[in-house]
Enzyme design. Structure first.
Site, short mmCIF file in Angstrom:
data_model
loop_
_atom_site.label_atom_id
_atom_site.label_comp_id
_atom_site.label_asym_id
_atom_site.label_seq_id
_atom_site.Cartn_x
_atom_site.Cartn_y
_atom_site.Cartn_z
CG ASP A 23 5.91 4.66 50.01
OD1 ASP A 23 5.09 4.38 49.12
OD2 ASP A 23 5.73 4.38 51.20
CE LYS A 128 3.20 2.18 50.54
NZ LYS A 128 3.57 2.77 51.81
CB CYS A 161 7.03 1.62 52.95
SG CYS A 161 6.11 2.70 54.06
N1 TIU Z 1 7.71 4.72 53.10
C1 TIU Z 1 8.11 4.42 54.32
O1 TIU Z 1 9.01 3.63 54.52
N2 TIU Z 1 7.48 5.09 55.38
C2 TIU Z 1 8.10 5.40 56.58
O2 TIU Z 1 7.48 5.94 57.47
N3 TIU Z 1 9.44 5.08 56.67
C3 TIU Z 1 10.28 5.42 57.69
O3 TIU Z 1 11.42 4.95 57.69
N4 TIU Z 1 9.88 6.26 58.64
#
Ligand code: TIU
Length: 221
Positions: A23, A128, A161
Protein backbone atom coordinates in the site's frame (compact mmCIF):
# COMPACT_ATOMS: atom_id res chain seq x y z
CA UNK A 1 20.30 -17.58 1.37
CA UNK A 2 20.73 -16.75 5.02
CA UNK A 3 19.95 -13.36 6.49
CA UNK A 4 20.95 -12.21 9.96
CA UNK A 5 17.57 -11.30 11.39
CA UNK A 6 15.65 -11.04 14.64
CA UNK A 7 15.08 -13.19 16.64
CA UNK A 8 17.35 -15.56 14.63
CA UNK A 9 18.54 -16.15 11.06
CA UNK A 10 15.98 -16.15 8.23
CA UNK A 11 16.74 -18.68 5.51
CA UNK A 12 15.15 -18.48 2.07
CA UNK A 13 15.55 -19.48 -1.56
CA UNK A 14 15.37 -16.49 -3.87
CA UNK A 15 13.27 -18.39 -6.43
CA UNK A 16 10.62 -19.16 -3.79
CA UNK A 17 10.57 -15.71 -2.16
CA UNK A 18 8.52 -12.64 -3.08
CA UNK A 19 9.17 -9.05 -2.06
CA UNK A 20 5.79 -7.70 -0.93
CA UNK A 21 5.26 -3.93 -0.95
CA UNK A 22 2.14 -3.02 0.99
CA UNK A 23 0.00 0.00 0.00
CA UNK A 24 2.69 2.58 -0.87
CA UNK A 25 -0.12 4.68 -2.35
CA UNK A 26 -0.68 8.40 -2.57
CA UNK A 27 -3.81 7.89 -0.42
CA UNK A 28 -1.63 7.04 2.60
CA UNK A 29 1.56 8.99 1.92
CA UNK A 30 0.42 12.31 0.45
CA UNK A 31 -1.78 15.05 1.93
CA UNK A 32 -5.43 14.98 0.86
CA UNK A 33 -5.80 11.19 0.82
CA UNK A 34 -7.35 8.54 3.05
CA UNK A 35 -4.65 8.72 5.73
CA UNK A 36 -5.06 12.43 6.25
CA UNK A 37 -8.88 12.29 6.21
CA UNK A 38 -8.60 9.97 9.22
CA UNK A 39 -6.76 12.74 11.09
CA UNK A 40 -3.18 11.50 10.67
CA UNK A 41 0.06 13.41 10.04
CA UNK A 42 1.03 11.74 6.75
CA UNK A 43 4.50 13.33 6.57
CA UNK A 44 5.93 10.55 8.79
CA UNK A 45 5.52 7.89 6.11
CA UNK A 46 7.61 9.36 3.29
CA UNK A 47 10.82 8.89 5.31
CA UNK A 48 10.97 5.19 4.34
CA UNK A 49 10.73 5.79 0.58
CA UNK A 50 14.51 5.93 -0.15
CA UNK A 51 15.15 2.66 1.72
CA UNK A 52 12.22 0.96 -0.03
CA UNK A 53 13.52 2.16 -3.36
CA UNK A 54 17.00 0.73 -2.73
CA UNK A 55 15.64 -2.67 -1.72
CA UNK A 56 13.29 -2.77 -4.71
CA UNK A 57 16.16 -1.99 -7.10
CA UNK A 58 18.42 -4.68 -5.59
CA UNK A 59 15.60 -7.24 -5.57
CA UNK A 60 14.78 -6.53 -9.21
CA UNK A 61 18.48 -6.81 -10.12
CA UNK A 62 18.51 -10.26 -8.48
CA UNK A 63 15.61 -11.22 -10.75
CA UNK A 64 13.21 -12.21 -7.98
CA UNK A 65 9.44 -11.85 -7.74
CA UNK A 66 7.83 -8.54 -6.68
CA UNK A 67 4.25 -8.10 -5.50
CA UNK A 68 2.61 -4.71 -4.89
CA UNK A 69 -0.67 -4.26 -3.01
CA UNK A 70 -3.11 -1.38 -2.95
CA UNK A 71 -6.01 -0.89 -0.56
CA UNK A 72 -8.64 0.06 -3.14
CA UNK A 73 -12.35 -0.49 -3.57
CA UNK A 74 -14.52 -0.92 -6.64
CA UNK A 75 -16.13 2.28 -7.92
CA UNK A 76 -19.58 1.07 -6.81
CA UNK A 77 -18.20 0.31 -3.31
CA UNK A 78 -19.77 -3.17 -3.49
CA UNK A 79 -16.63 -4.53 -1.80
CA UNK A 80 -16.61 -1.92 0.97
CA UNK A 81 -18.64 -3.04 3.98
CA UNK A 82 -20.80 -0.24 5.44
CA UNK A 83 -19.07 -0.89 8.77
CA UNK A 84 -15.75 0.12 7.19
CA UNK A 85 -17.14 3.19 5.47
CA UNK A 86 -19.09 4.48 8.47
CA UNK A 87 -16.38 4.02 11.10
CA UNK A 88 -15.16 7.11 12.94
CA UNK A 89 -15.43 10.75 11.96
CA UNK A 90 -13.15 11.24 8.94
CA UNK A 91 -13.26 14.52 7.01
CA UNK A 92 -13.96 12.46 3.86
CA UNK A 93 -15.29 8.91 3.71
CA UNK A 94 -14.23 6.10 1.33
CA UNK A 95 -15.74 6.91 -2.07
CA UNK A 96 -16.07 10.67 -1.42
CA UNK A 97 -14.31 13.04 -3.81
CA UNK A 98 -11.11 14.56 -2.42
CA UNK A 99 -8.16 16.46 -3.93
CA UNK A 100 -6.74 13.19 -5.38
CA UNK A 101 -10.07 11.87 -6.66
CA UNK A 102 -12.40 9.46 -4.86
CA UNK A 103 -10.93 8.29 -1.56
CA UNK A 104 -9.55 4.70 -1.67
CA UNK A 105 -11.25 3.87 -4.99
CA UNK A 106 -9.35 1.83 -7.61
CA UNK A 107 -8.20 3.80 -10.65
CA UNK A 108 -8.33 7.20 -8.91
CA UNK A 109 -5.11 9.26 -8.62
CA UNK A 110 -4.99 8.73 -4.84
CA UNK A 111 -5.04 4.96 -5.15
CA UNK A 112 -1.92 4.91 -7.35
CA UNK A 113 1.40 3.69 -5.99
CA UNK A 114 3.84 6.60 -5.66
CA UNK A 115 5.92 7.15 -8.81
CA UNK A 116 9.32 6.12 -7.43
CA UNK A 117 7.98 2.70 -6.43
CA UNK A 118 5.70 2.21 -9.44
CA UNK A 119 5.25 -1.44 -10.46
CA UNK A 120 7.33 -2.64 -13.41
CA UNK A 121 6.00 -4.81 -16.21
CA UNK A 122 5.46 -8.37 -15.01
CA UNK A 123 5.23 -7.50 -11.30
CA UNK A 124 2.02 -8.46 -9.55
CA UNK A 125 -0.37 -5.71 -8.42
CA UNK A 126 -3.13 -6.77 -6.03
CA UNK A 127 -6.09 -4.52 -5.21
CA UNK A 128 -7.43 -5.57 -1.83
CA UNK A 129 -10.68 -4.54 -0.14
CA UNK A 130 -9.40 -5.29 3.37
CA UNK A 131 -6.38 -4.53 5.48
CA UNK A 132 -4.93 -8.00 4.89
CA UNK A 133 -3.76 -9.00 1.40
CA UNK A 134 -5.36 -12.44 1.37
CA UNK A 135 -8.96 -11.46 2.15
CA UNK A 136 -11.02 -11.32 -1.07
CA UNK A 137 -8.03 -11.45 -3.43
CA UNK A 138 -7.34 -15.11 -4.35
CA UNK A 139 -3.68 -14.39 -3.63
CA UNK A 140 -2.89 -17.61 -1.74
CA UNK A 141 -3.77 -19.75 -4.75
CA UNK A 142 -1.63 -17.61 -7.05
CA UNK A 143 1.36 -17.75 -4.69
CA UNK A 144 0.99 -21.52 -4.33
CA UNK A 145 0.92 -21.96 -8.10
CA UNK A 146 4.06 -19.82 -8.35
CA UNK A 147 5.81 -21.95 -5.69
CA UNK A 148 6.27 -19.06 -3.27
CA UNK A 149 6.95 -20.07 0.34
CA UNK A 150 8.70 -17.00 1.81
CA UNK A 151 7.61 -13.34 1.86
CA UNK A 152 9.70 -10.25 2.62
CA UNK A 153 7.55 -7.24 3.53
CA UNK A 154 7.88 -3.47 3.20
CA UNK A 155 5.19 -0.77 3.23
CA UNK A 156 2.56 1.01 5.27
CA UNK A 157 1.19 1.12 7.81
CA UNK A 158 3.13 -1.20 10.09
CA UNK A 159 0.40 -2.14 12.54
CA UNK A 160 -2.53 -2.06 10.11
CA UNK A 161 -2.11 -3.45 6.57
CA UNK A 162 1.44 -4.76 6.99
CA UNK A 163 0.84 -6.62 10.23
CA UNK A 164 -2.57 -7.93 9.13
CA UNK A 165 -1.07 -9.24 5.87
CA UNK A 166 1.82 -10.88 7.73
CA UNK A 167 -0.53 -12.58 10.17
CA UNK A 168 -2.74 -13.82 7.32
CA UNK A 169 0.38 -15.11 5.53
CA UNK A 170 1.72 -16.78 8.67
CA UNK A 171 -1.54 -18.67 9.16
CA UNK A 172 -1.29 -19.90 5.56
CA UNK A 173 2.19 -21.33 6.12
CA UNK A 174 4.48 -18.66 4.68
CA UNK A 175 7.73 -17.66 6.41
CA UNK A 176 7.60 -13.87 6.65
CA UNK A 177 10.18 -11.17 7.30
CA UNK A 178 9.52 -7.44 7.79
CA UNK A 179 12.22 -4.90 6.86
CA UNK A 180 12.43 -2.61 9.89
CA UNK A 181 13.41 0.64 8.14
CA UNK A 182 11.10 0.02 5.16
CA UNK A 183 7.85 0.22 7.11
CA UNK A 184 6.24 3.08 9.01
CA UNK A 185 3.18 4.01 11.02
CA UNK A 186 1.42 7.29 11.76
CA UNK A 187 2.25 6.39 15.40
CA UNK A 188 5.91 5.72 16.31
CA UNK A 189 5.03 3.61 19.34
CA UNK A 190 2.70 1.39 17.25
CA UNK A 191 5.55 0.63 14.84
CA UNK A 192 7.91 -0.22 17.70
CA UNK A 193 5.34 -2.45 19.39
CA UNK A 194 4.49 -4.22 16.13
CA UNK A 195 8.12 -5.07 15.36
CA UNK A 196 8.46 -6.48 18.86
CA UNK A 197 5.28 -8.53 18.78
CA UNK A 198 6.01 -10.02 15.34
CA UNK A 199 9.37 -11.49 16.36
CA UNK A 200 8.51 -12.30 20.00
CA UNK A 201 7.99 -15.82 21.29
CA UNK A 202 10.50 -17.29 18.83
CA UNK A 203 9.26 -15.55 15.65
CA UNK A 204 5.63 -16.42 16.37
CA UNK A 205 4.48 -14.27 13.43
CA UNK A 206 7.81 -13.79 11.64
CA UNK A 207 11.21 -12.17 11.52
CA UNK A 208 12.43 -8.56 11.31
CA UNK A 209 15.73 -7.20 9.96
CA UNK A 210 17.29 -3.91 8.83
CA UNK A 211 17.27 -3.50 5.04
CA UNK A 212 21.09 -3.21 4.98
CA UNK A 213 21.32 -6.89 5.93
CA UNK A 214 19.00 -7.94 3.12
CA UNK A 215 20.90 -5.76 0.63
CA UNK A 216 24.22 -7.33 1.64
CA UNK A 217 22.77 -10.83 1.22
CA UNK A 218 21.03 -10.19 -2.10
CA UNK A 219 23.91 -8.22 -3.65
CA UNK A 220 26.40 -10.90 -2.62
CA UNK A 221 24.29 -13.47 -4.44
N1 TIU B 1 -2.67 0.36 4.32
C1 TIU B 1 -3.09 0.53 5.56
O1 TIU B 1 -2.37 0.32 6.52
N2 TIU B 1 -4.40 1.00 5.72
C2 TIU B 1 -4.81 1.80 6.78
O2 TIU B 1 -5.97 2.14 6.88
N3 TIU B 1 -3.83 2.19 7.66
C3 TIU B 1 -3.97 3.09 8.69
O3 TIU B 1 -3.03 3.23 9.47
N4 TIU B 1 -5.09 3.80 8.80
Amino acid sequence: MRLQANPFAFEFELSRTALVIIDMQRDFIEPGGFGETLGNDVSRLSAIVPACREVLAAWRAAGAKVLHTREAHRADLSDCPPAKRQRGQPTLRIGDVGPMGRILVAGEPGSQIIDVLAPATGEWVIDKPGKGMFYGTGLHERLQEAGVSHLIFMGVTTEVCVQTSMREANDRGYDCLLLEDCTESYFAHFKAATLEMIRAQGALVGWTAPSADLLATVRGH
